[in-house]
Motif scaffolding. Structure first.
Motif, PDB file in Angstrom:
ATOM      1  N   LEU A   1      -1.563   2.295   6.088  1.00 31.52           N
ATOM      2  CA  LEU A   1      -2.809   2.002   5.392  1.00 31.52           C
ATOM      3  C   LEU A   1      -4.044   2.367   6.200  1.00 31.52           C
ATOM      4  CD1 LEU A   1      -2.177  -1.348   3.489  1.00 31.52           C
ATOM      5  CD2 LEU A   1      -1.962   1.002   2.696  1.00 31.52           C
ATOM      6  N   SER A   2      -3.985   2.212   7.518  1.00 34.35           N
ATOM      7  CA  SER A   2      -5.175   2.475   8.321  1.00 34.35           C
ATOM      8  C   SER A   2      -5.563   3.953   8.312  1.00 34.35           C
ATOM      9  CB  SER A   2      -4.951   2.010   9.764  1.00 34.35           C
ATOM     10  OG  SER A   2      -3.855   2.702  10.339  1.00 34.35           O
ATOM     11  N   SER A   3      -4.572   4.835   8.142  1.00 39.61           N
ATOM     12  CA  SER A   3      -4.862   6.266   8.173  1.00 39.61           C
ATOM     13  C   SER A   3      -4.665   6.950   6.826  1.00 39.61           C
ATOM     14  CB  SER A   3      -3.967   6.957   9.207  1.00 39.61           C
ATOM     15  OG  SER A   3      -2.608   6.904   8.798  1.00 39.61           O
ATOM     16  N   GLY A   4      -3.962   6.295   5.930  1.00 35.09           N
ATOM     17  CA  GLY A   4      -3.645   6.917   4.649  1.00 35.09           C
ATOM     18  C   GLY A   4      -2.520   7.929   4.726  1.00 35.09           C
ATOM     19  N   TYR A   5      -1.907   8.073   5.906  1.00 31.20           N
ATOM     20  CA  TYR A   5      -0.832   9.046   6.088  1.00 31.20           C
ATOM     21  C   TYR A   5       0.422   8.561   5.350  1.00 31.20           C
ATOM     22  CZ  TYR A   5       2.643  11.971   8.448  1.00 31.20           C
ATOM     23  OH  TYR A   5       3.651  12.848   8.727  1.00 31.20           O
ATOM     24  N   THR A   6       1.028   9.454   4.553  1.00 34.07           N
ATOM     25  CA  THR A   6       2.172   9.089   3.717  1.00 34.07           C
ATOM     26  C   THR A   6       3.344  10.020   3.993  1.00 34.07           C
ATOM     27  OG1 THR A   6       0.717   8.271   1.982  1.00 34.07           O
ATOM     28  CG2 THR A   6       2.989   8.727   1.358  1.00 34.07           C
ATOM     29  N   GLN A   7       4.533   9.430   4.050  1.00 33.22           N
ATOM     30  CA  GLN A   7       5.762  10.202   4.200  1.00 33.22           C
ATOM     31  C   GLN A   7       6.770   9.733   3.158  1.00 33.22           C
ATOM     32  OE1 GLN A   7       6.439   9.457   8.536  1.00 33.22           O
ATOM     33  NE2 GLN A   7       6.766  11.659   8.630  1.00 33.22           N
ATOM     34  N   GLU A   8       7.463  10.700   2.572  1.00 30.08           N
ATOM     35  CA  GLU A   8       8.512  10.337   1.626  1.00 30.08           C
ATOM     36  C   GLU A   8       9.748   9.891   2.397  1.00 30.08           C
ATOM     37  OE1 GLU A   8      11.119  12.225  -2.093  1.00 30.08           O
ATOM     38  OE2 GLU A   8       9.509  13.393  -1.139  1.00 30.08           O
ATOM     39  N   LEU A   9      10.370   8.812   1.916  1.00 29.73           N
ATOM     40  CA  LEU A   9      11.599   8.312   2.534  1.00 29.73           C
ATOM     41  C   LEU A   9      12.794   8.899   1.796  1.00 29.73           C
ATOM     42  CD1 LEU A   9      10.771   4.547   3.250  1.00 29.73           C
ATOM     43  CD2 LEU A   9      10.539   6.529   4.758  1.00 29.73           C
ATOM     44  N   ILE A  10      13.235  10.038   2.296  1.00 28.57           N
ATOM     45  CA  ILE A  10      14.421  10.683   1.722  1.00 28.57           C
ATOM     46  C   ILE A  10      15.652   9.882   2.148  1.00 28.57           C
ATOM     47  CG2 ILE A  10      15.779  12.814   1.697  1.00 28.57           C
ATOM     48  CD1 ILE A  10      13.150  14.277   2.407  1.00 28.57           C
ATOM     49  N   PRO A  11      16.564   9.557   1.234  1.00 29.71           N
ATOM     50  CA  PRO A  11      17.716   8.724   1.578  1.00 29.71           C
ATOM     51  C   PRO A  11      18.438   9.205   2.833  1.00 29.71           C
ATOM     52  CG  PRO A  11      17.648   9.068  -0.785  1.00 29.71           C
ATOM     53  CD  PRO A  11      16.573   9.936  -0.203  1.00 29.71           C
TER      54      PRO A  11
END
Length: 813
Positions: A384-394
């Motif tokens: 949340l602090s940076s807005g950086y998002t990564q998809e959690l691939i199974p």
């Protein structure tokens, strides 16, 4: 943040997790948790100390009835004895706090405390309230009740002498008064800025039958808590044993109990219960009409749960989350169950175990989802602090690095030990921490796990993770420290007569390149050399020993030797103490860099001492610093060695209770005395004893004690060498004693012994069993129940003088 998922807040189904690592729920635990979502209601158990709680009942309430369950211990057990080490007082309380948290991880309850300090054994509640500020501790109990909002309050003890301890009786009195006060807006109104008044339905006493006291009766409410839980594969008697066995500092390893186990309850206040603890209390979701639809949804979720693939329940749980988002519900528990069904694992680790407060801390975030690959919803992790998002691939681990300021986190210190405190209670300024077992662990921020258009906000404690070649993967809490600490070897130093003493100070750096000035301070009239020392610590974790020569002078006999460190324009005054046992997380604290200094007029006769360790005390260290040569003797050395070279031999506290070899050592010890040696045996509890013949002549041990540390002491044998050689003992030598005079006094004393002292608490009969001395052959045997194990480490002058006499052999002996 919207949700505060700190693993310490999970309720009736999840173990009470350590701050050091997160938990991963198996399919059975998820099933247990889903069933718990259907249950409302809560119960708060109240007693005085660690180990007072009924762990079997707590486990039954939390895991079988699935109500939110808490244990409020008034104290942290600071005043007890330690069977695993030498820590006493505050440090013992720190250990027992962690032992309670470990116990709660087993039985599923939550843990709370007041600010009350366990000052030692108390014979009645009036004595307890004399030292505790009753109104203040009552306000703490009310605070916990108003925050926890229990439907039922349970006390462990009655309010009278049957409680067996003044703290026990006081806990029952405070619980009853708080039951009423928590519902009264005129009582402690300052709390109502943060919490609402709360009226529990009832308060009951969990009666008992142990020792010689049976407070149960056939007409009392009965509950069978020995039920077997097939999901967990254990009965609550088995779970209770695992929970209670965490009280290792008290030697409470417990056998597992199987089969029916009846608990009894007697009404104290509120609406009486006739058939069940929760009579008249709706524990279902329809307690709130707004959750009726949620109840139907939960019924379908529980019916359709597939333990071989919990991820099948995620979509239904997300729909439930949307349904209850604006309602009173077990939101934290629901969120954790969703994460568990998705196999979400998130960890925030640091590269080193400790950092200085002026450091920048590198953090690694690792996350993975173990949801089945055909799961239709995309799962992402956002910082949340940076807005950086990564998809959690199974089944694909993702990592990211970030940095945080250590100064924003503050020193990682037990919050109740941040300030000096009086004997009765700790000083706690923040209501946010009041009642908590420990302050929330340092965290890197908030992470959002996104499921399509739904999300869960997650925090994780910052931990140091490493791999031990024997123990495997280990976690320990992050330590944020001053840049440099200054630690002394003792917390009190005894100066014999006017002789100078060299005090060694260990500096430790928590950041590379720290340099500054170490400056001591001594009581008025005393001298210290040098007046200051420049230091330069090139490497992180570097340690250097500095020495100061301190000389008593003038008319001041006691005071504080304190240290200050000037580093980068800032002044620090902290030492370092680390407590490490395998059964609890490493505990690191930063006490003030100071020690008591005391000048004592002492004469000696003999200097070579043998010491046989018992349950743990600091007698060897105390004697070493006044000039004795102390050798720690093993069982083998006692049984097979030559003891004739020792002027005296001392046994550690409780040796005769815990050492399996004492039966083989005892004949050798008696021969040592018979041939001219001095043997001093410190206190033992009356049961169980490994052997019953502790001395050369008979006496028995009782549970009698004198808890008033200022109780008058009468000299039964004023001319006895123990009171005259080599030091003349007077009434003044019993000034300044701490916590108690003595414990487990002797009775049935054979005529060969000379009872030297007589004492008693107010209103009680005098006891002659605190100090027995007998000639045996050419030597001297001493049995003492006096609390030397507390007094010598505390630097009490008169205790030193008397102890030296007891281990000295006079020519008139």
């Amino acid at each position: 943040m919207k949700y505060r998922l700190s693993f310490l807040c999970l309720l009736s189904f999840v173990p009470f997790f350590s701050q050091a690592q997160q938990a991963e729920l198996n399919a059975a635990e998820i099933r247990q948790g889903l069933a718990g979502l259907n249950v409302t209601g809560s119960v708060l158990y109240i007693a005085a100390h660690p180990d007072d709680e009924n762990t079997r009942l707590l486990a039954y309430l939390a895991k079988e009835r699935k109500v939110r369950t808490g244990y409020l211990s008034l104290t942290r057990g600071d005043g007890g004895q330690n069977l695993i080490g030498t820590e006493q007082g505050e440090l013992l309380g720190l250990i027992r706090t962690q032992e309670l948290l470990a116990a709660r991880r087993m039985d599923g309850a939550e843990q709370f405390f007041t600010r009350a300090n366990d000052f030692g054994f108390s014979k009645n509640s009036a004595e307890s309230f004399k030292i505790w500020n009753k109104e203040q501790i009552l306000s703490d109990v009310v605070w916990v009740i108003r925050k926890f909002q229990p439907d039922v309050i349970i006390t462990r003890f009655p309010e009278d002498a049957r409680a067996g301890h003044g703290h026990h009786a006081a806990s029952a009195i405070l619980a009853r008064e708080a039951f009423t006060a928590a519902a009264d807006p005129k009582r402690f109104p300052e709390q109502l800025k943060y919490v609402k008044i709360w009226q529990a339905k009832r308060i009951v006493w969990n009666t008992f039958n142990f020792g010689s006291t049976n407070t149960t009766a056939d007409d009392q409410l009965k509950v069978d808590v020995g039920v077997f839980n097939p999901l967990l594969g254990k009965s609550y008697g088995e779970i209770a044993a695992e929970s209670r066995s965490n009280h290792k500092s008290q030697g409470f390893g417990s056998p597992k109990q199987r089969g029916a186990a009846i608990e009894f309850f007697s009404p104290v206040g509120g609406q009486a219960a006739k058939t069940d603890l929760f009579d008249g209390i709706n524990l279902n979701l329809d307690r709130n009409p707004a959750t009726e639809r949620a109840q139907l949804m939960l019924n379908e979720i529980n019916a359709g749960y597939d333990p071989s693939d919990p991820s099948k329940s995620i979509n239904s749980l997300l729909q439930l989350k949307e349904e209850v988002k604006n309602l009173s519900f077990k939101h934290q528990q629901l969120d954790e169950l969703i994460l568990a069904c998705a196999g979400i694992w998130i960890e925030t680790t640091v590269a080193e175990p400790s950092y200085a407060i002026n450091d920048s801390i590198p953090v690694t975030v690792n996350a993975i989802s173990r949801v089945r690959k055909y799961f239709p919803v995309r799962i992402s992790l956002e910082e949340l602090s940076s807005g950086y998002t990564q998809e959690l691939i199974p089944d694909h681990m993702v990592s990211q690095n970030l940095k945080i300021s250590a100064r924003q986190l503050g020193l990682t210190q037990p919050y109740w030990l941040e300030k000096k405190h009086p004997i009765g209670s700790y000083i706690i300024d923040s209501l946010a921490n009041l009642g908590l077992p420990e302050a929330p662990a340092p965290r890197a921020g908030v992470f959002r796990v996104i499921f399509g258009n739904q999300y869960i906000d997650v925090t994780r404690p910052l931990v140091y993770k490493h791999t031990d070649p024997v123990k495997g993967e280990l976690y320990q809490p992050l330590v944020v420290a001053p840049p440099v600490t200054a630690t002394m070897t003792e917390h009190s130093f005894v100066f014999t007569n006017n002789s100078p003493k060299t005090i060694t100070v260990q500096l430790k750096s928590f950041k590379a390149g720290d340099k500054g000035i170490l400056q001591p301070s001594v009581p008025a009239g005393w001298k210290v050399s040098p007046e200051k020392i420049d230091f330069n610590l090139l490497n992180k974790a570097e340690e250097q020993n500095m020495e100061f020569v301190v000389t008593p002078a003038g008319q001041v006999n006691e005071g504080q030797f304190s240290l200050s460190l000037k580093v980068d324009g800032e002044t620090y005054q902290k030492g370092l103490k680390v407590i490490g046992y395998d059964h609890i997380p490493v505990q690191t604290l930063f006490p003030l860099a100071e020690a008591r200094v005391e000048r004592v007029d002492l004469k000696f006769a003999g200097k070579k001492i043998g010491y046989i360790a018992g349950a743990g005390d600091l007698i060897p260290e105390s004697l070493t610093q006044i000039g004795y040569q102390v050798t720690r003797l093993s069982e083998k050395q006692v049984i097979n060695g030559d003891l004739s070279g020792y002027d005296a031999i001392i046994t550690g506290v409780r040796l005769y209770n815990i050492n399996e070899q004492i039966g083989l050592m005892q004949p050798k010890l008696m021969n040592y005395v018979k041939n001219g040696g001095v043997l001093l045996v410190q206190y033992n509890v009356n049961s169980p004893l490994k052997i019953t013949d502790i001395g050369p002549y008979p006496f028995q041990l009782t549970r009698d004690r004198v808890t008033e540390e200022d109780a008058k002491v009468n000299f039964l044998a004023p001319n006895h060498p123990s009171l005259n050689f080599p030091n003349k003992i007077t009434a003044k030598d019993f000034d300044g004693w701490i916590q108690e005079r003595g414990l487990y006094f002797a009775t049935g004393i054979d005529s060969h012994y000379t009872p030297v002292l007589q004492m008693n608490d107010t209103g009680e009969s005098a006891s002659n069993g605190s100090l027995l001395v007998a000639d045996y052959g050419k030597g001297k045997f001493v049995y003492t129940s006096l609390a030397f194990f507390r007094e010598l480490p505390a630097g009490v002058p008169g205790a030193y003088r008397l102890f030296v006499n007891l281990i000295s052999k006079s020519t008139a002996q």
